[in-house]
Design a protein around this motif. Structure first.
Motif, mmCIF file in Angstrom:
data_model
loop_
_atom_site.group_PDB
_atom_site.id
_atom_site.type_symbol
_atom_site.label_atom_id
_atom_site.label_comp_id
_atom_site.label_asym_id
_atom_site.label_seq_id
_atom_site.Cartn_x
_atom_site.Cartn_y
_atom_site.Cartn_z
ATOM 1 N N ARG A 187 0.841 -1.199 0.000
ATOM 2 C CA ARG A 187 0.000 0.000 0.000
ATOM 3 C C ARG A 187 0.871 1.241 0.000
ATOM 4 N N ALA B 140 -3.531 2.837 6.804
ATOM 5 C CA ALA B 140 -4.686 2.216 6.162
ATOM 6 C C ALA B 140 -4.636 2.432 4.655
ATOM 7 N N PHE C 137 -14.339 4.093 3.863
ATOM 8 C CA PHE C 137 -14.151 4.084 5.314
ATOM 9 C C PHE C 137 -15.480 3.944 6.033
ATOM 10 N N TRP D 184 -9.303 -3.792 5.726
ATOM 11 C CA TRP D 184 -8.356 -3.344 6.746
ATOM 12 C C TRP D 184 -9.144 -2.950 7.991
ATOM 13 N N THR D 185 -8.650 -3.360 9.182
ATOM 14 C CA THR D 185 -9.366 -3.080 10.429
ATOM 15 C C THR D 185 -8.392 -2.594 11.488
ATOM 16 N N GLY D 186 -8.817 -1.582 12.210
ATOM 17 C CA GLY D 186 -8.025 -1.067 13.320
ATOM 18 C C GLY D 186 -8.893 -0.794 14.530
ATOM 19 N N TYR E 276 -6.781 -8.511 12.987
ATOM 20 C CA TYR E 276 -6.876 -7.118 12.580
ATOM 21 C C TYR E 276 -5.476 -6.595 12.267
ATOM 22 N N ASP E 277 -5.423 -5.404 11.708
ATOM 23 C CA ASP E 277 -4.154 -4.875 11.210
ATOM 24 C C ASP E 277 -3.407 -3.999 12.210
ATOM 25 N N LYS F 209 -12.779 0.609 9.855
ATOM 26 C CA LYS F 209 -12.804 -0.342 8.744
ATOM 27 C C LYS F 209 -12.561 0.407 7.435
ATOM 28 N N VAL F 210 -11.694 -0.136 6.594
ATOM 29 C CA VAL F 210 -11.482 0.404 5.251
ATOM 30 C C VAL F 210 -11.500 -0.768 4.280
ATOM 31 N N CYS G 156 -6.403 8.250 7.597
ATOM 32 C CA CYS G 156 -6.068 6.830 7.448
ATOM 33 C C CYS G 156 -4.647 6.637 6.935
#
Length: 680
Positions: free
Chosen positions: A67, A300, A305, A335-337, A365-366, A327-328, A295
């Protein structure tokens, strides 16, 4: 803190337990934009498809393993980041080439460039510094590659004169920079990249050659009016800016427009945190450019989002409830944080963050993100140390409310939002943050040791080894970074807090140096470098005299008498307060002269009479009262430093321009006369 420094061609194995790394490309000339990109290469050194080219217009690989996180300012200049999830890189990808490119100019103009590989906690695993670039506009700095089931990093250092498009073409990417038809959203394309003209490449060492044989440069594509149907576009799109919503019908200046985010009834503690979290998440969901900006700071991807608040998770026999779940989504990638928020003087807790890291690891999760009023002294630093073993599969990142506000101000002031309603919503979010009840203050507290250290400096009893002095020193560096962030958002250029290189990656050495200066001289000092100004802005807080001195130095013209050089300066200072001190430094040592501006205006010769040599530079300094309180508003130390910096920049620094000599004059004989005389 020591870490491996790579030389060109050298490789290093990455720790086996590390699955996620960030590749950071750094440079010191913040006014120049350098873009980072990555190419996912097969065993033949080519991309499998155009989707394997990750850069600003295509910020994520299809599998989500690579990314592009964008660019940002740092204390040393600027940086661009690429995130790599090593565990998600497809098996048929053998190498990830790490690339930097410039849209204008060449890398040889930038001096030293640094490539760093950092883990999820921000620790540097390896660094490669090069100054070998000359005429290249695209550069392969390094590569992350597989060898025997293990990931390694290699320093490469190979360049292209043909720009990003030429480099990508040589790795098998189909580039299509044909002009696009006017899109319905109003976006336009610009900055077309020249056709590929390869530069000469040097060897990457005893490893297999990274760079493929260079094909014949393609001809420029013909202009078409039909939509682009294939290829990757490297030309950037123009930034849009909306007009702010104006309220003009109020009968009196005291009338206030209704707030989108009300501050009525906001208490402290948990209620304050819930309100601030809800306002942030709602604004990110409604204003997509703001969501992308925030993000990007936490690693992210670019995508859709969504945010959810007060979500409960099971952890053994107990429950943990983060303030929000982020969440993205982008294609098949999710992608989760987990977000932990503190407002006011609330402090992040190690145990709480480690609990969230455990939940995130279990849920795959990330990242875990902390958000508070703590402004780390350097980008990437964490305000709380956690067990590094918990960061093997989950990253931990920190945001300050100052950085959140900075991103919002940058979008509103300098482009990026073309929808008036979104601009109004973002402005309302900033209006909420700026209210004292929000608890999301930019930087308001020097810490619990401030009064003790301040009094010890005044009494002459402070010693550099005092742990309380080190804590206050760390807060001062954080305040200095805050000053740079504020000016960046206000001016729209990247203002950096200048630190010695040895202190940029070593917080302990940095704090020890600041504490030593405080104990010895009783002063704090910060240097701010602002693009397009004639000199750096230096802020000196003298605790012994309760004064703040703001200072800048300007090079004098290199021609004319000292009187003419002084006149050049005075013309620029016509609106500057008379209490500013003006110092003239002469070429002959020991001939400095200093007077207040009012005195110099009345009699300029007061600085030049009896002096030998020519004036080589001028120093301007203004003194302000220093607040002594730990926190608060009008009488606080932080407020006095901030207001002094703003005032000196506005009244002095931004008035000054560097000396520009006149263009060379032609001889008395014109070119036509010369031709006529030659023909006789």
């Amino acid at each position: 803190m020591e870490f491996p420094m790579l030389s060109k061609g050298q490789n290093l194995s990455l720790p086996a337990e590390v699955e996620q790394v960030d590749v950071v490309l750094g440079w010191t000339e913040s006014e120049v934009e350098v873009d980072a990109s990555a190419l996912l290469l097969n065993s033949g050194g080519k991309v499998r498809s155009d989707e394997d080219f990750v850069f600003y217009n295509q910020p994520e690989s299809t599998d989500g393993s690579i990314r592009f996180l964008g660019t940002s300012g740092t204390e040393e200049g600027a940086q661009a980041r690429i995130a790599i999830d090593l565990s998600a890189v497809p098996e048929d990808v053998h190498t990830v080439a790490l690339v930097g490119s410039v849209g204008e100019g060449r890398f040889g103009d930038l001096g030293k460039l640094a490539l760093r590989v950092v883990d999820g906690a921000g620790y540097t695993l390896a660094e490669y510094v090069t100054a070998d670039a000359t005429t290249e506009s695209a550069f392969v700095f390094g590569e992350v590659y597989r060898r025997g089931g293990q990931w390694k990093i290699r320093a490469v250092g190979q360049g292209w004169e043909s720009g990003l498009a030429g480099l990508a073409t040589d790795f098998g990417v189909d580039i299509d920079n044909e002009p696009e038809p006017e899109p319905t959203t109003g976006d336009t394309s610009s900055d077309h990249v020249e056709p590929a003209v390869p530069a000469s490449h040097s060897s990457a060492g005893d490893a297999p050659q990274l760079v493929p044989e260079l094909p014949t440069p393609p001809t420029a594509p013909a202009t078409q009016t039909k939509p682009r149907t294939r290829g990757v576009r490297t030309a950037k799109r123009a930034v849009k800016k909306s007009k702010p919503v104006e309220f003009t019908l109020a009968e009196q200046d005291t009338w206030q427009p209704a707030r989108l985010f009300s501050v009525i009834g906001v208490g402290t503690g948990e209620e304050q945190e819930r309100r601030a979290t809800s306002a942030l998440i709602a604004t990110m969901q409604a204003v997509r450019p703001f969501a992308r900006a925030v993000c990007a700071r936490i690693g992210a991807p670019v995508g859709v989002f969504e945010g959810y608040v007060e979500v409960a998770y099971e952890r053994g026999e107990t429950k943990v409830i983060p303030d929000a779940v982020l969440k993205v989504s982008r294609g098949t990638r999710l992608w989760t944080g987990l977000l932990e928020v503190k407002t006011g003087n609330g402090k992040l807790k190690k145990e709480q963050l480690e609990n969230y890291l455990d939940v995130a690891r279990k849920k795959k999760y990330d990242v875990v993100v902390s958000l508070s009023n703590d402004v780390p002294a350097s980008a990437g630093e964490l305000p709380v140390e956690v067990d590094r073993r918990k960061l093997a599969k989950v990253a931990l990142r920190h945001l300050s409310w100052a950085e959140v506000g900075h991103e919002a101000r940058m979008l509103l002031s300098h482009g990026g939002i073309d929808d008036e309603l979104q601009a109004w919503m973002l402005a309302e979010f900033l209006r909420y943050l700026d209210h004292p009840r929000s608890g999301a203050a930019e930087f308001v507290d020097m810490g619990r040791h401030w009064v003790t250290v301040r009094d010890a400096v005044t009494a002459g009893t402070l010693r550099a080894g005092d742990q309380k002095a080190a804590a206050v020193a760390d807060t001062w560096v954080s305040l200095s970074r805050h000053l740079a962030l504020r000016l960046t958002a206000e001016l729209g250029v990247t203002v950096k807090h200048v630190l010695p290189r040895r202190h940029g990656n070593d917080p302990a050495a940095r704090n020890a140096a600041v504490a030593e200066r405080l104990a010895t001289d009783g002063v704090f000092e910060a240097v701010l470098r602002i693009p397009e100004t004639a000199g750096d802005l230096m802020v000196i807080a003298d605790v012994r005299t309760n004064k703040i001195r703001c200072h800048t130095t300007v090079e004098a013209p290199n021609e004319g008498t000292s009187g003419r050089r002084l006149s050049w300066l005075l013309k620029q200072l016509k609106d500057v307060p008379g209490d500013v001190q003006v110092e003239a430094v002469f070429s002959e040592p020991g001939n400095e002269a200093c007077e207040h501006l009012d005195t110099v205006r009345a009699d300029p010769k007061v600085l030049t009479n009896g002096r030998s040599g020519d004036i080589v530079s001028f120093s301007l300094e203004q003194t302000f009262p220093m607040g002594g309180r730990r926190s608060g508003t009008a009488a606080s130390f932080i407020t006095s430093v901030t207001s002094s910096t703003d005032a000196f920049y506005g009244t002095v620094v931004q008035q000054l321009r560097e000396w520009v000599p006149a263009a060379p004059k032609q001889t008395d004989q014109s070119p036509r006369d010369a031709l006529d005389s030659d023909g006789e």
